[in-house]
Scaffold this motif. Structure first.
Motif, PDB file in Angstrom:
ATOM      1  N   ASP A 134     -62.576 -51.892 -38.064  1.00 35.39           N
ATOM      2  CA  ASP A 134     -61.763 -51.028 -38.699  1.00 35.39           C
ATOM      3  C   ASP A 134     -62.669 -51.024 -39.489  1.00 35.39           C
ATOM      4  O   ASP A 134     -61.947 -51.141 -41.080  1.00 35.39           O
ATOM      5  N   ALA A 135     -63.997 -50.436 -40.025  1.00 36.79           N
ATOM      6  CA  ALA A 135     -64.564 -50.256 -41.272  1.00 36.79           C
ATOM      7  C   ALA A 135     -63.402 -49.421 -41.853  1.00 36.79           C
ATOM      8  O   ALA A 135     -63.967 -49.875 -43.338  1.00 36.79           O
ATOM      9  N   GLY A 136     -62.738 -48.426 -41.799  1.00 38.45           N
ATOM     10  CA  GLY A 136     -61.838 -48.336 -43.462  1.00 38.45           C
ATOM     11  C   GLY A 136     -60.668 -48.361 -43.110  1.00 38.45           C
ATOM     12  O   GLY A 136     -60.553 -48.356 -44.471  1.00 38.45           O
ATOM     13  N   ASN A 137     -60.479 -50.042 -42.332  1.00 38.16           N
ATOM     14  CA  ASN A 137     -59.516 -50.589 -43.368  1.00 38.16           C
ATOM     15  C   ASN A 137     -60.330 -52.494 -42.999  1.00 38.16           C
ATOM     16  O   ASN A 137     -59.929 -52.594 -42.484  1.00 38.16           O
ATOM     17  N   PRO A 138     -60.950 -52.312 -44.155  1.00 40.40           N
ATOM     18  CA  PRO A 138     -61.747 -53.305 -43.601  1.00 40.40           C
ATOM     19  C   PRO A 138     -60.992 -55.092 -43.725  1.00 40.40           C
ATOM     20  O   PRO A 138     -59.908 -55.190 -45.104  1.00 40.40           O
ATOM     21  N   GLN A 139     -61.046 -56.048 -43.447  1.00 39.14           N
ATOM     22  CA  GLN A 139     -59.986 -57.513 -43.668  1.00 39.14           C
ATOM     23  C   GLN A 139     -61.081 -58.029 -43.943  1.00 39.14           C
ATOM     24  O   GLN A 139     -60.767 -59.642 -44.615  1.00 39.14           O
ATOM     25  N   TYR A 140     -62.205 -58.344 -44.219  1.00 37.04           N
ATOM     26  CA  TYR A 140     -63.419 -59.356 -44.721  1.00 37.04           C
ATOM     27  C   TYR A 140     -63.893 -58.749 -46.248  1.00 37.04           C
ATOM     28  O   TYR A 140     -63.132 -59.328 -47.225  1.00 37.04           O
ATOM     29  N   ILE A 141     -64.276 -57.945 -46.181  1.00 36.17           N
ATOM     30  CA  ILE A 141     -64.647 -57.479 -47.538  1.00 36.17           C
ATOM     31  C   ILE A 141     -63.921 -56.533 -48.300  1.00 36.17           C
ATOM     32  O   ILE A 141     -64.056 -54.837 -47.589  1.00 36.17           O
ATOM     33  N   GLU A 142     -63.124 -56.485 -49.436  1.00 35.89           N
ATOM     34  CA  GLU A 142     -61.775 -55.008 -49.895  1.00 35.89           C
ATOM     35  C   GLU A 142     -62.361 -54.614 -51.383  1.00 35.89           C
ATOM     36  O   GLU A 142     -63.522 -55.416 -51.821  1.00 35.89           O
ATOM     37  N   THR A 143     -62.999 -53.138 -51.162  1.00 37.58           N
ATOM     38  CA  THR A 143     -62.915 -52.976 -52.007  1.00 37.58           C
ATOM     39  C   THR A 143     -62.098 -52.793 -53.484  1.00 37.58           C
ATOM     40  O   THR A 143     -60.691 -51.978 -53.590  1.00 37.58           O
TER      41      THR A 143
END
Length: 228
Positions: A209-218
């Motif tokens: 889910d690109a809107g709720n990323p698990q790898y790269i966090e903003t």
């Protein structure tokens, strides 16, 4: 001598690009239509592709996609299409850089040099056998391949370089400026706005889910980090 393919239907622009590249020590071939341009682009004999988007027979987007499916060589778009949506689409298809017309031919030559240098440095780094594994994401530095749950993901050179940099430094917050200077460097003529564009592209490819990323966090107002 490095070989560059120019796919450009405007004869004057194509010859200007070729002349400046030759002055900078490159061998440059010109093709004026998309179909012939695609044939040469996937021949494997060129180290950089410079491509216009609006071409007869086959457009630049199709050429970018076809080249990227086979090679990781730098692809630079030179186009009169200056809207952000056109730039983003070009990057989404796999281009590494985007110049709008009118442009400085000296700047184009500098960008070609920059991308070749970075591509070769990246290939040199990939001689190592390091493999990063995290929550179904596998980054193999030796083969320059990325997998998510066993499925290979196709990334552009810049996307891979950015992802590998962040994953190699887990839990460390990097600003856009730091990422930009590390991945693109001082000799790149773009700006930091390319960082979130590339991160969003990476997320679309590796995240469930690109809107709720698990790898790269903003981290809003701060930067980005790779979560371990």
């Amino acid at each position: 001598m490095r070989s560059v393919l120019i796919i450009e239907d405007d004869i004057n622009i194509a010859e200007l690009e070729r002349d400046y590249l030759k002055l900078n020590g490159y061998k440059a071939d010109i093709v004026h239509d998309g179909m012939k341009g695609l044939e040469k682009a996937i021949s494997g004999i060129y180290e950089v592709i410079i491509v216009d988007l609006m071409l007869p027979d086959k457009n630049g987007y199709e050429i970018i996609k076809a080249v990227r499916n086979r090679f990781e060589i730098p692809i630079i778009v030179v186009s009169a299409k200056s809207e952000d949506i056109d730039k983003i689409r070009g990057l989404d298809y796999g281009a590494d850089d985007y110049l709008t017309k009118p442009f400085s031919p000296a700047e184009l030559a500098a960008r070609v040099k920059s991308h070749i240098n970075r591509y070769e440095r990246l290939k040199g780094k990939n001689t190592c056998s390091e493999v990063i594994n995290h929550k179904g994401l596998e980054i193999n530095a030796g083969s320059h391949k990325v997998f998510v749950n066993g499925r290979e993901i196709q990334l552009t050179t810049k996307e891979y370089e950015l992802l590998f940099f962040l994953a190699s430094n887990p839990n460390i917050v990097f600003t856009k400026e730091h990422i930009f200077n590390t991945i693109w460097g001082d000799d790149y003529y773009g700006d930091t706005a390319t960082v979130p564009v590339h991160i969003q592209k990476i997320r679309k490819k590796i995240e469930k889910d690109a809107g709720n990323p698990q790898y790269i966090e903003t981290l809003w107002g701060t930067g980005y980090r790779f979560n371990s």
